[in-house]
Design a protein around this motif. Structure first.
Motif, short mmCIF file in Angstrom:
data_model
loop_
_atom_site.label_atom_id
_atom_site.label_comp_id
_atom_site.label_asym_id
_atom_site.label_seq_id
_atom_site.Cartn_x
_atom_site.Cartn_y
_atom_site.Cartn_z
N GLY A 198 38.80 -8.28 46.80
CA GLY A 198 38.34 -7.38 45.75
C GLY A 198 36.90 -6.97 45.98
O GLY A 198 36.18 -7.57 46.78
N GLY B 273 45.91 -7.51 41.83
CA GLY B 273 45.31 -6.19 41.93
C GLY B 273 46.19 -5.23 42.70
O GLY B 273 47.14 -5.63 43.37
N SER C 122 44.02 -4.51 47.22
CA SER C 122 43.86 -5.86 46.65
C SER C 122 45.18 -6.61 46.57
O SER C 122 45.19 -7.78 46.21
CB SER C 122 43.21 -5.80 45.27
N GLU D 14 48.32 -11.32 47.68
CA GLU D 14 47.19 -11.07 46.78
C GLU D 14 45.94 -11.19 47.63
O GLU D 14 45.70 -12.23 48.25
CB GLU D 14 47.20 -12.07 45.62
N CYS D 15 45.18 -10.11 47.67
CA CYS D 15 44.08 -10.05 48.66
C CYS D 15 42.71 -9.93 47.98
O CYS D 15 42.53 -10.38 46.87
CB CYS D 15 44.34 -8.91 49.62
N GLU E 184 34.03 -6.39 50.77
CA GLU E 184 34.07 -7.69 50.10
C GLU E 184 33.14 -8.66 50.84
O GLU E 184 33.27 -8.83 52.06
CB GLU E 184 35.50 -8.26 50.09
N CYS F 285 38.09 -14.48 43.93
CA CYS F 285 38.47 -13.13 44.35
C CYS F 285 38.09 -12.11 43.29
O CYS F 285 37.93 -10.94 43.58
CB CYS F 285 39.97 -13.09 44.61
N SER F 286 37.89 -12.57 42.05
CA SER F 286 37.57 -11.68 40.94
C SER F 286 36.07 -11.55 40.66
O SER F 286 35.66 -10.85 39.74
CB SER F 286 38.25 -12.22 39.67
N ASN G 245 34.79 -6.27 43.02
CA ASN G 245 34.93 -6.16 41.56
C ASN G 245 33.64 -5.68 40.91
O ASN G 245 32.56 -6.02 41.34
CB ASN G 245 35.37 -7.51 41.02
N LEU H 160 40.95 -4.87 42.32
CA LEU H 160 41.36 -6.17 41.81
C LEU H 160 40.93 -6.36 40.35
O LEU H 160 41.74 -6.29 39.44
CB LEU H 160 40.82 -7.29 42.70
N PHE I 187 39.57 -1.36 47.27
CA PHE I 187 40.12 -2.47 46.48
C PHE I 187 40.35 -2.03 45.02
O PHE I 187 39.77 -1.06 44.56
CB PHE I 187 39.13 -3.64 46.46
#
Ligand code: NAD
Length: 567
Positions: free
Chosen positions: A322, A526, A530, A319-320, A451, A353-354, A324, A482, A480
């Protein structure tokens, strides 16, 4: 014998030839209780939880905890000494720890691969009891300690720590146990159980799983290491240097709850040394990673290069990052947009990350939204996270500080970009970066593409009649996918946007901010760069760590080779 056989000719005893034999596949009986999310405590002044937290903060601050490497039941200290410091006051050393070298990592691999076989034979109901016990310990006697370590070590405010280190961590333990119970209910069809019985048993994977966790969520560390373990795997857990203390507490709680030595091995290490060693081992059964795209790409490439050496095809979950977005339609409710965006972009300094870091606003709403964002931002207090009046604190470390400052410098120097609020950075005491709002004339500037992972929000104002073109930009601007949110009251637009933006986010919000997913409510992950989108906090995640075995048992003799029609 025959009468016994008659009495027991139920599903567990069948006849083969003259004999009666029992099914050799044991049935698993687990308590069928429901599950719910851990309540989030309020920490009002004078409350029990606030008093307990204040004591835990004082205790934690008063010492520099010595954290060993743990492999099996042995503790190690190497000469490669490191410290975890407090982000908001970096002269204070919170924990002293040691990097495992290649030899120790090799020892951990052997220990885990051996422990896996024994652990896999521990019946699932017993494992579930340990998980339930650990969750209860986290919810009660260790709650304040976990939160204090997250506040001081990772720079989270009280509420952000409570959401993460208490509620989400506990939820991961309880809900993954629940999802495992649900998953094993499935048993394949046995058309005539007196003749053949089909069953499925859920094993771990032989070898070891490498869990590599990020700094920004205490709960993620717990999930990455312990969900594969719950399924019967053995794990090498490499925590992040900047989340060391809280992750160490999780490890200790789980040992105390009954996770046997060697099932999870706690091995802080230099990232590349860890990555190079685990990917070179034939016993590598999987990597459970959360972190940045470059690190995951490197690990995946190494696995690819070494593919012919492994006993199993390693499972790769990553899980990487984002980039967003919040997309605002002219029909949006302005207050919801302003408040949701401030929270999403600036809570925990934009290090979720979000977190929202790019926003698209129609020209018709911009004057009001601009004014609202600047006013709210100017009210945010930034400082010591133990001071409950602060909204946010420092960013995690010097590397993050430099990276984020670099983007702010870029905004100051570019003619396309204008800083509307914030922009100051000061690392003299802690790694402080002001919540910063930028307006861009160029929707494809790197500040809208890459990011940043810090408190920088960039807004592109679009002409109302360019709605379609702007909507198209959301998915084509970054690699990305995510999280993303749309804000509108116009139902026809919402319906259209849900379809047109389908591939732009693994977690999609309608009239809500892009952060704040809850285990079991919004399973998280994501697509595109992502991550592998395996949805931590959802029902399928636990199964990704399983190695199911189908068993067919036959209770009647095979009397011929030829088929009846051949006669
Ligand atoms: P990072 O990639 O720098 O580090 C993650 C982990 O990988 C750390 O433990 C680090 O020591 C380790 N590491 C570094 N190089 C390695 C190597 N060569 N081999 C093996 N391990 C190595 O990321 P970070 O700064 O800790 O975390 C921030 C990133 O994580 C952001 O990109 C964020 O978006 C992402 N993140 C994603 C999610 C999600 O669910 N999608 C959740 C949290 C964080």
């Amino acid at each position: 014998m025959l009468s016994l056989c008659k009495q027991n000719l139920s599903s567990s005893f069948q006849r083969i030839g003259a004999r009666c034999i029992a099914s050799v596949v044991p049935e698993i009986k687990v308590n069928d209780t429901g599950v719910s999310n851990e309540p989030i405590l309020q920490y009002l002044k004078g409350s029990k939880e606030r008093t307990e937290l204040e004591t835990a903060l004082k205790d934690s601050y008063a010492q520099t905890e010595d954290v060993p490497i743990v492999i099996g039941d042995k503790e190690y200290q190497t000469k490669d000494v490191r410290y975890q410091v407090m982000p908001h006051d970096h002269k204070k050393k919170l924990a002293k720890f040691y990097y495992a070298d290649k030899n120790l990592l090799q020892k951990a691999i052997e220990t885990a691969s051996t422990a896996q076989k024994k652990w896999d034979s521990v019946p699932i109901p017993e494992r579930l009891k340990i998980w339930e016990k650990a969750a209860n310990m986290m919810a009660n006697e260790y709650r304040a300690k976990l939160n204090a370590a997250t506040i001081l070590g990772q720079g989270k405010t009280i509420i952000q720590a409570e959401i993460d280190a208490a509620a989400e961590l506990i939820d991961f333990f309880r809900l993954n146990a629940y999802f495992l119970k649900e998953a094993i209910k499935y048993q394949p069809i046995s058309e005539n159980p007196m003749v053949t019985k089909n069953s499925m048993r859920y094993r771990g994977i032989d070898g070891f799983i490498a869990a590599v966790s990020p700094f920004n969520f205490t709960a993620i560390g717990g999930n990455l290491a312990y969900t594969p373990a719950l399924m019967g795997n053995a794990v090498l857990w490499k925590p992040s240097d900047t989340a060391l203390l809280s992750n160490w507490l999780i490890f200790k709680i789980c040992r105390e709850a009954g996770v046997p030595p060697g099932v999870v091995n706690f091995v802080p290490a230099d990232g590349p040394v860890f990555g190079d060693t685990i990917t070179a081992s034939p016993h590598l059964a999987g990597i459970n990673f959360t972190g940045s795209v470059p690190t995951f790409t490197r690990l995946w490439r190494q696995v690819g290069e070494n593919i012919s050496i492994y006993k199993n095809f390693p499972r790769l979950i990553g899980e990487c990052g984002g980039k967003n977005y919040h997309f605002v339609h002219p029909s949006a409710d302005i207050q919801t947009v302003i408040n949701g965006t401030i929270r999403s972009a600036f809570e925990y300094c934009g290090q979720k990350c979000s977190a929202c870091s790019r926003m698209y606003v129609p020209e018709s709403l911009w004057p009001k939204i601009k004014e609202g964002l600047i006013t709210k931002r100017n009210q945010l207090k930034v400082g010591d996270p133990t001071d409950a009046t602060n909204f946010t604190s420092a960013v995690i470390d010097d590397k993050a500080f430099k990276r984020i400052k670099g983007y702010i410098e870029h905004a100051k120097n570019s003619s396309d970009l204008q800083i509307l609020a914030g922009g100051k950075c000061d690392d003299s005491v802690g790694y402080f970066v002001e919540p910063t709002i930028v307006e861009t004339k160029n929707p494809k500037d790197k500040i809208m593409v890459e990011e940043i992972f810090g408190p920088v929000l960039t807004i592109y104002v679009y002409k109302d009649d360019k709605l379609k073109d702007t909507l198209d930009m959301v998915g084509s601007t970054t690699s990305f996918a995510l999280t993303g949110a749309i804000f509108a009251q116009d139902e026809a637009f919402l319906r259209r946007a849900v379809e047109e933006l389908k591939m732009t986010a693994g977690n999609f919000y309608v009239n809500d901010k892009s952060t704040g997913s809850v285990v079991g409510q919004q399973p998280f992950g994501g697509a595109r760069l992502s991550g592998t989108n395996d949805k931590a906090g959802g029902p399928h995640y636990i199964l990704r760590w399983g190695n199911p075995q189908s068993i067919k048992e036959t209770f009647v003799p095979l009397t011929d080779v030829e088929y009846p029609y051949m006669k």
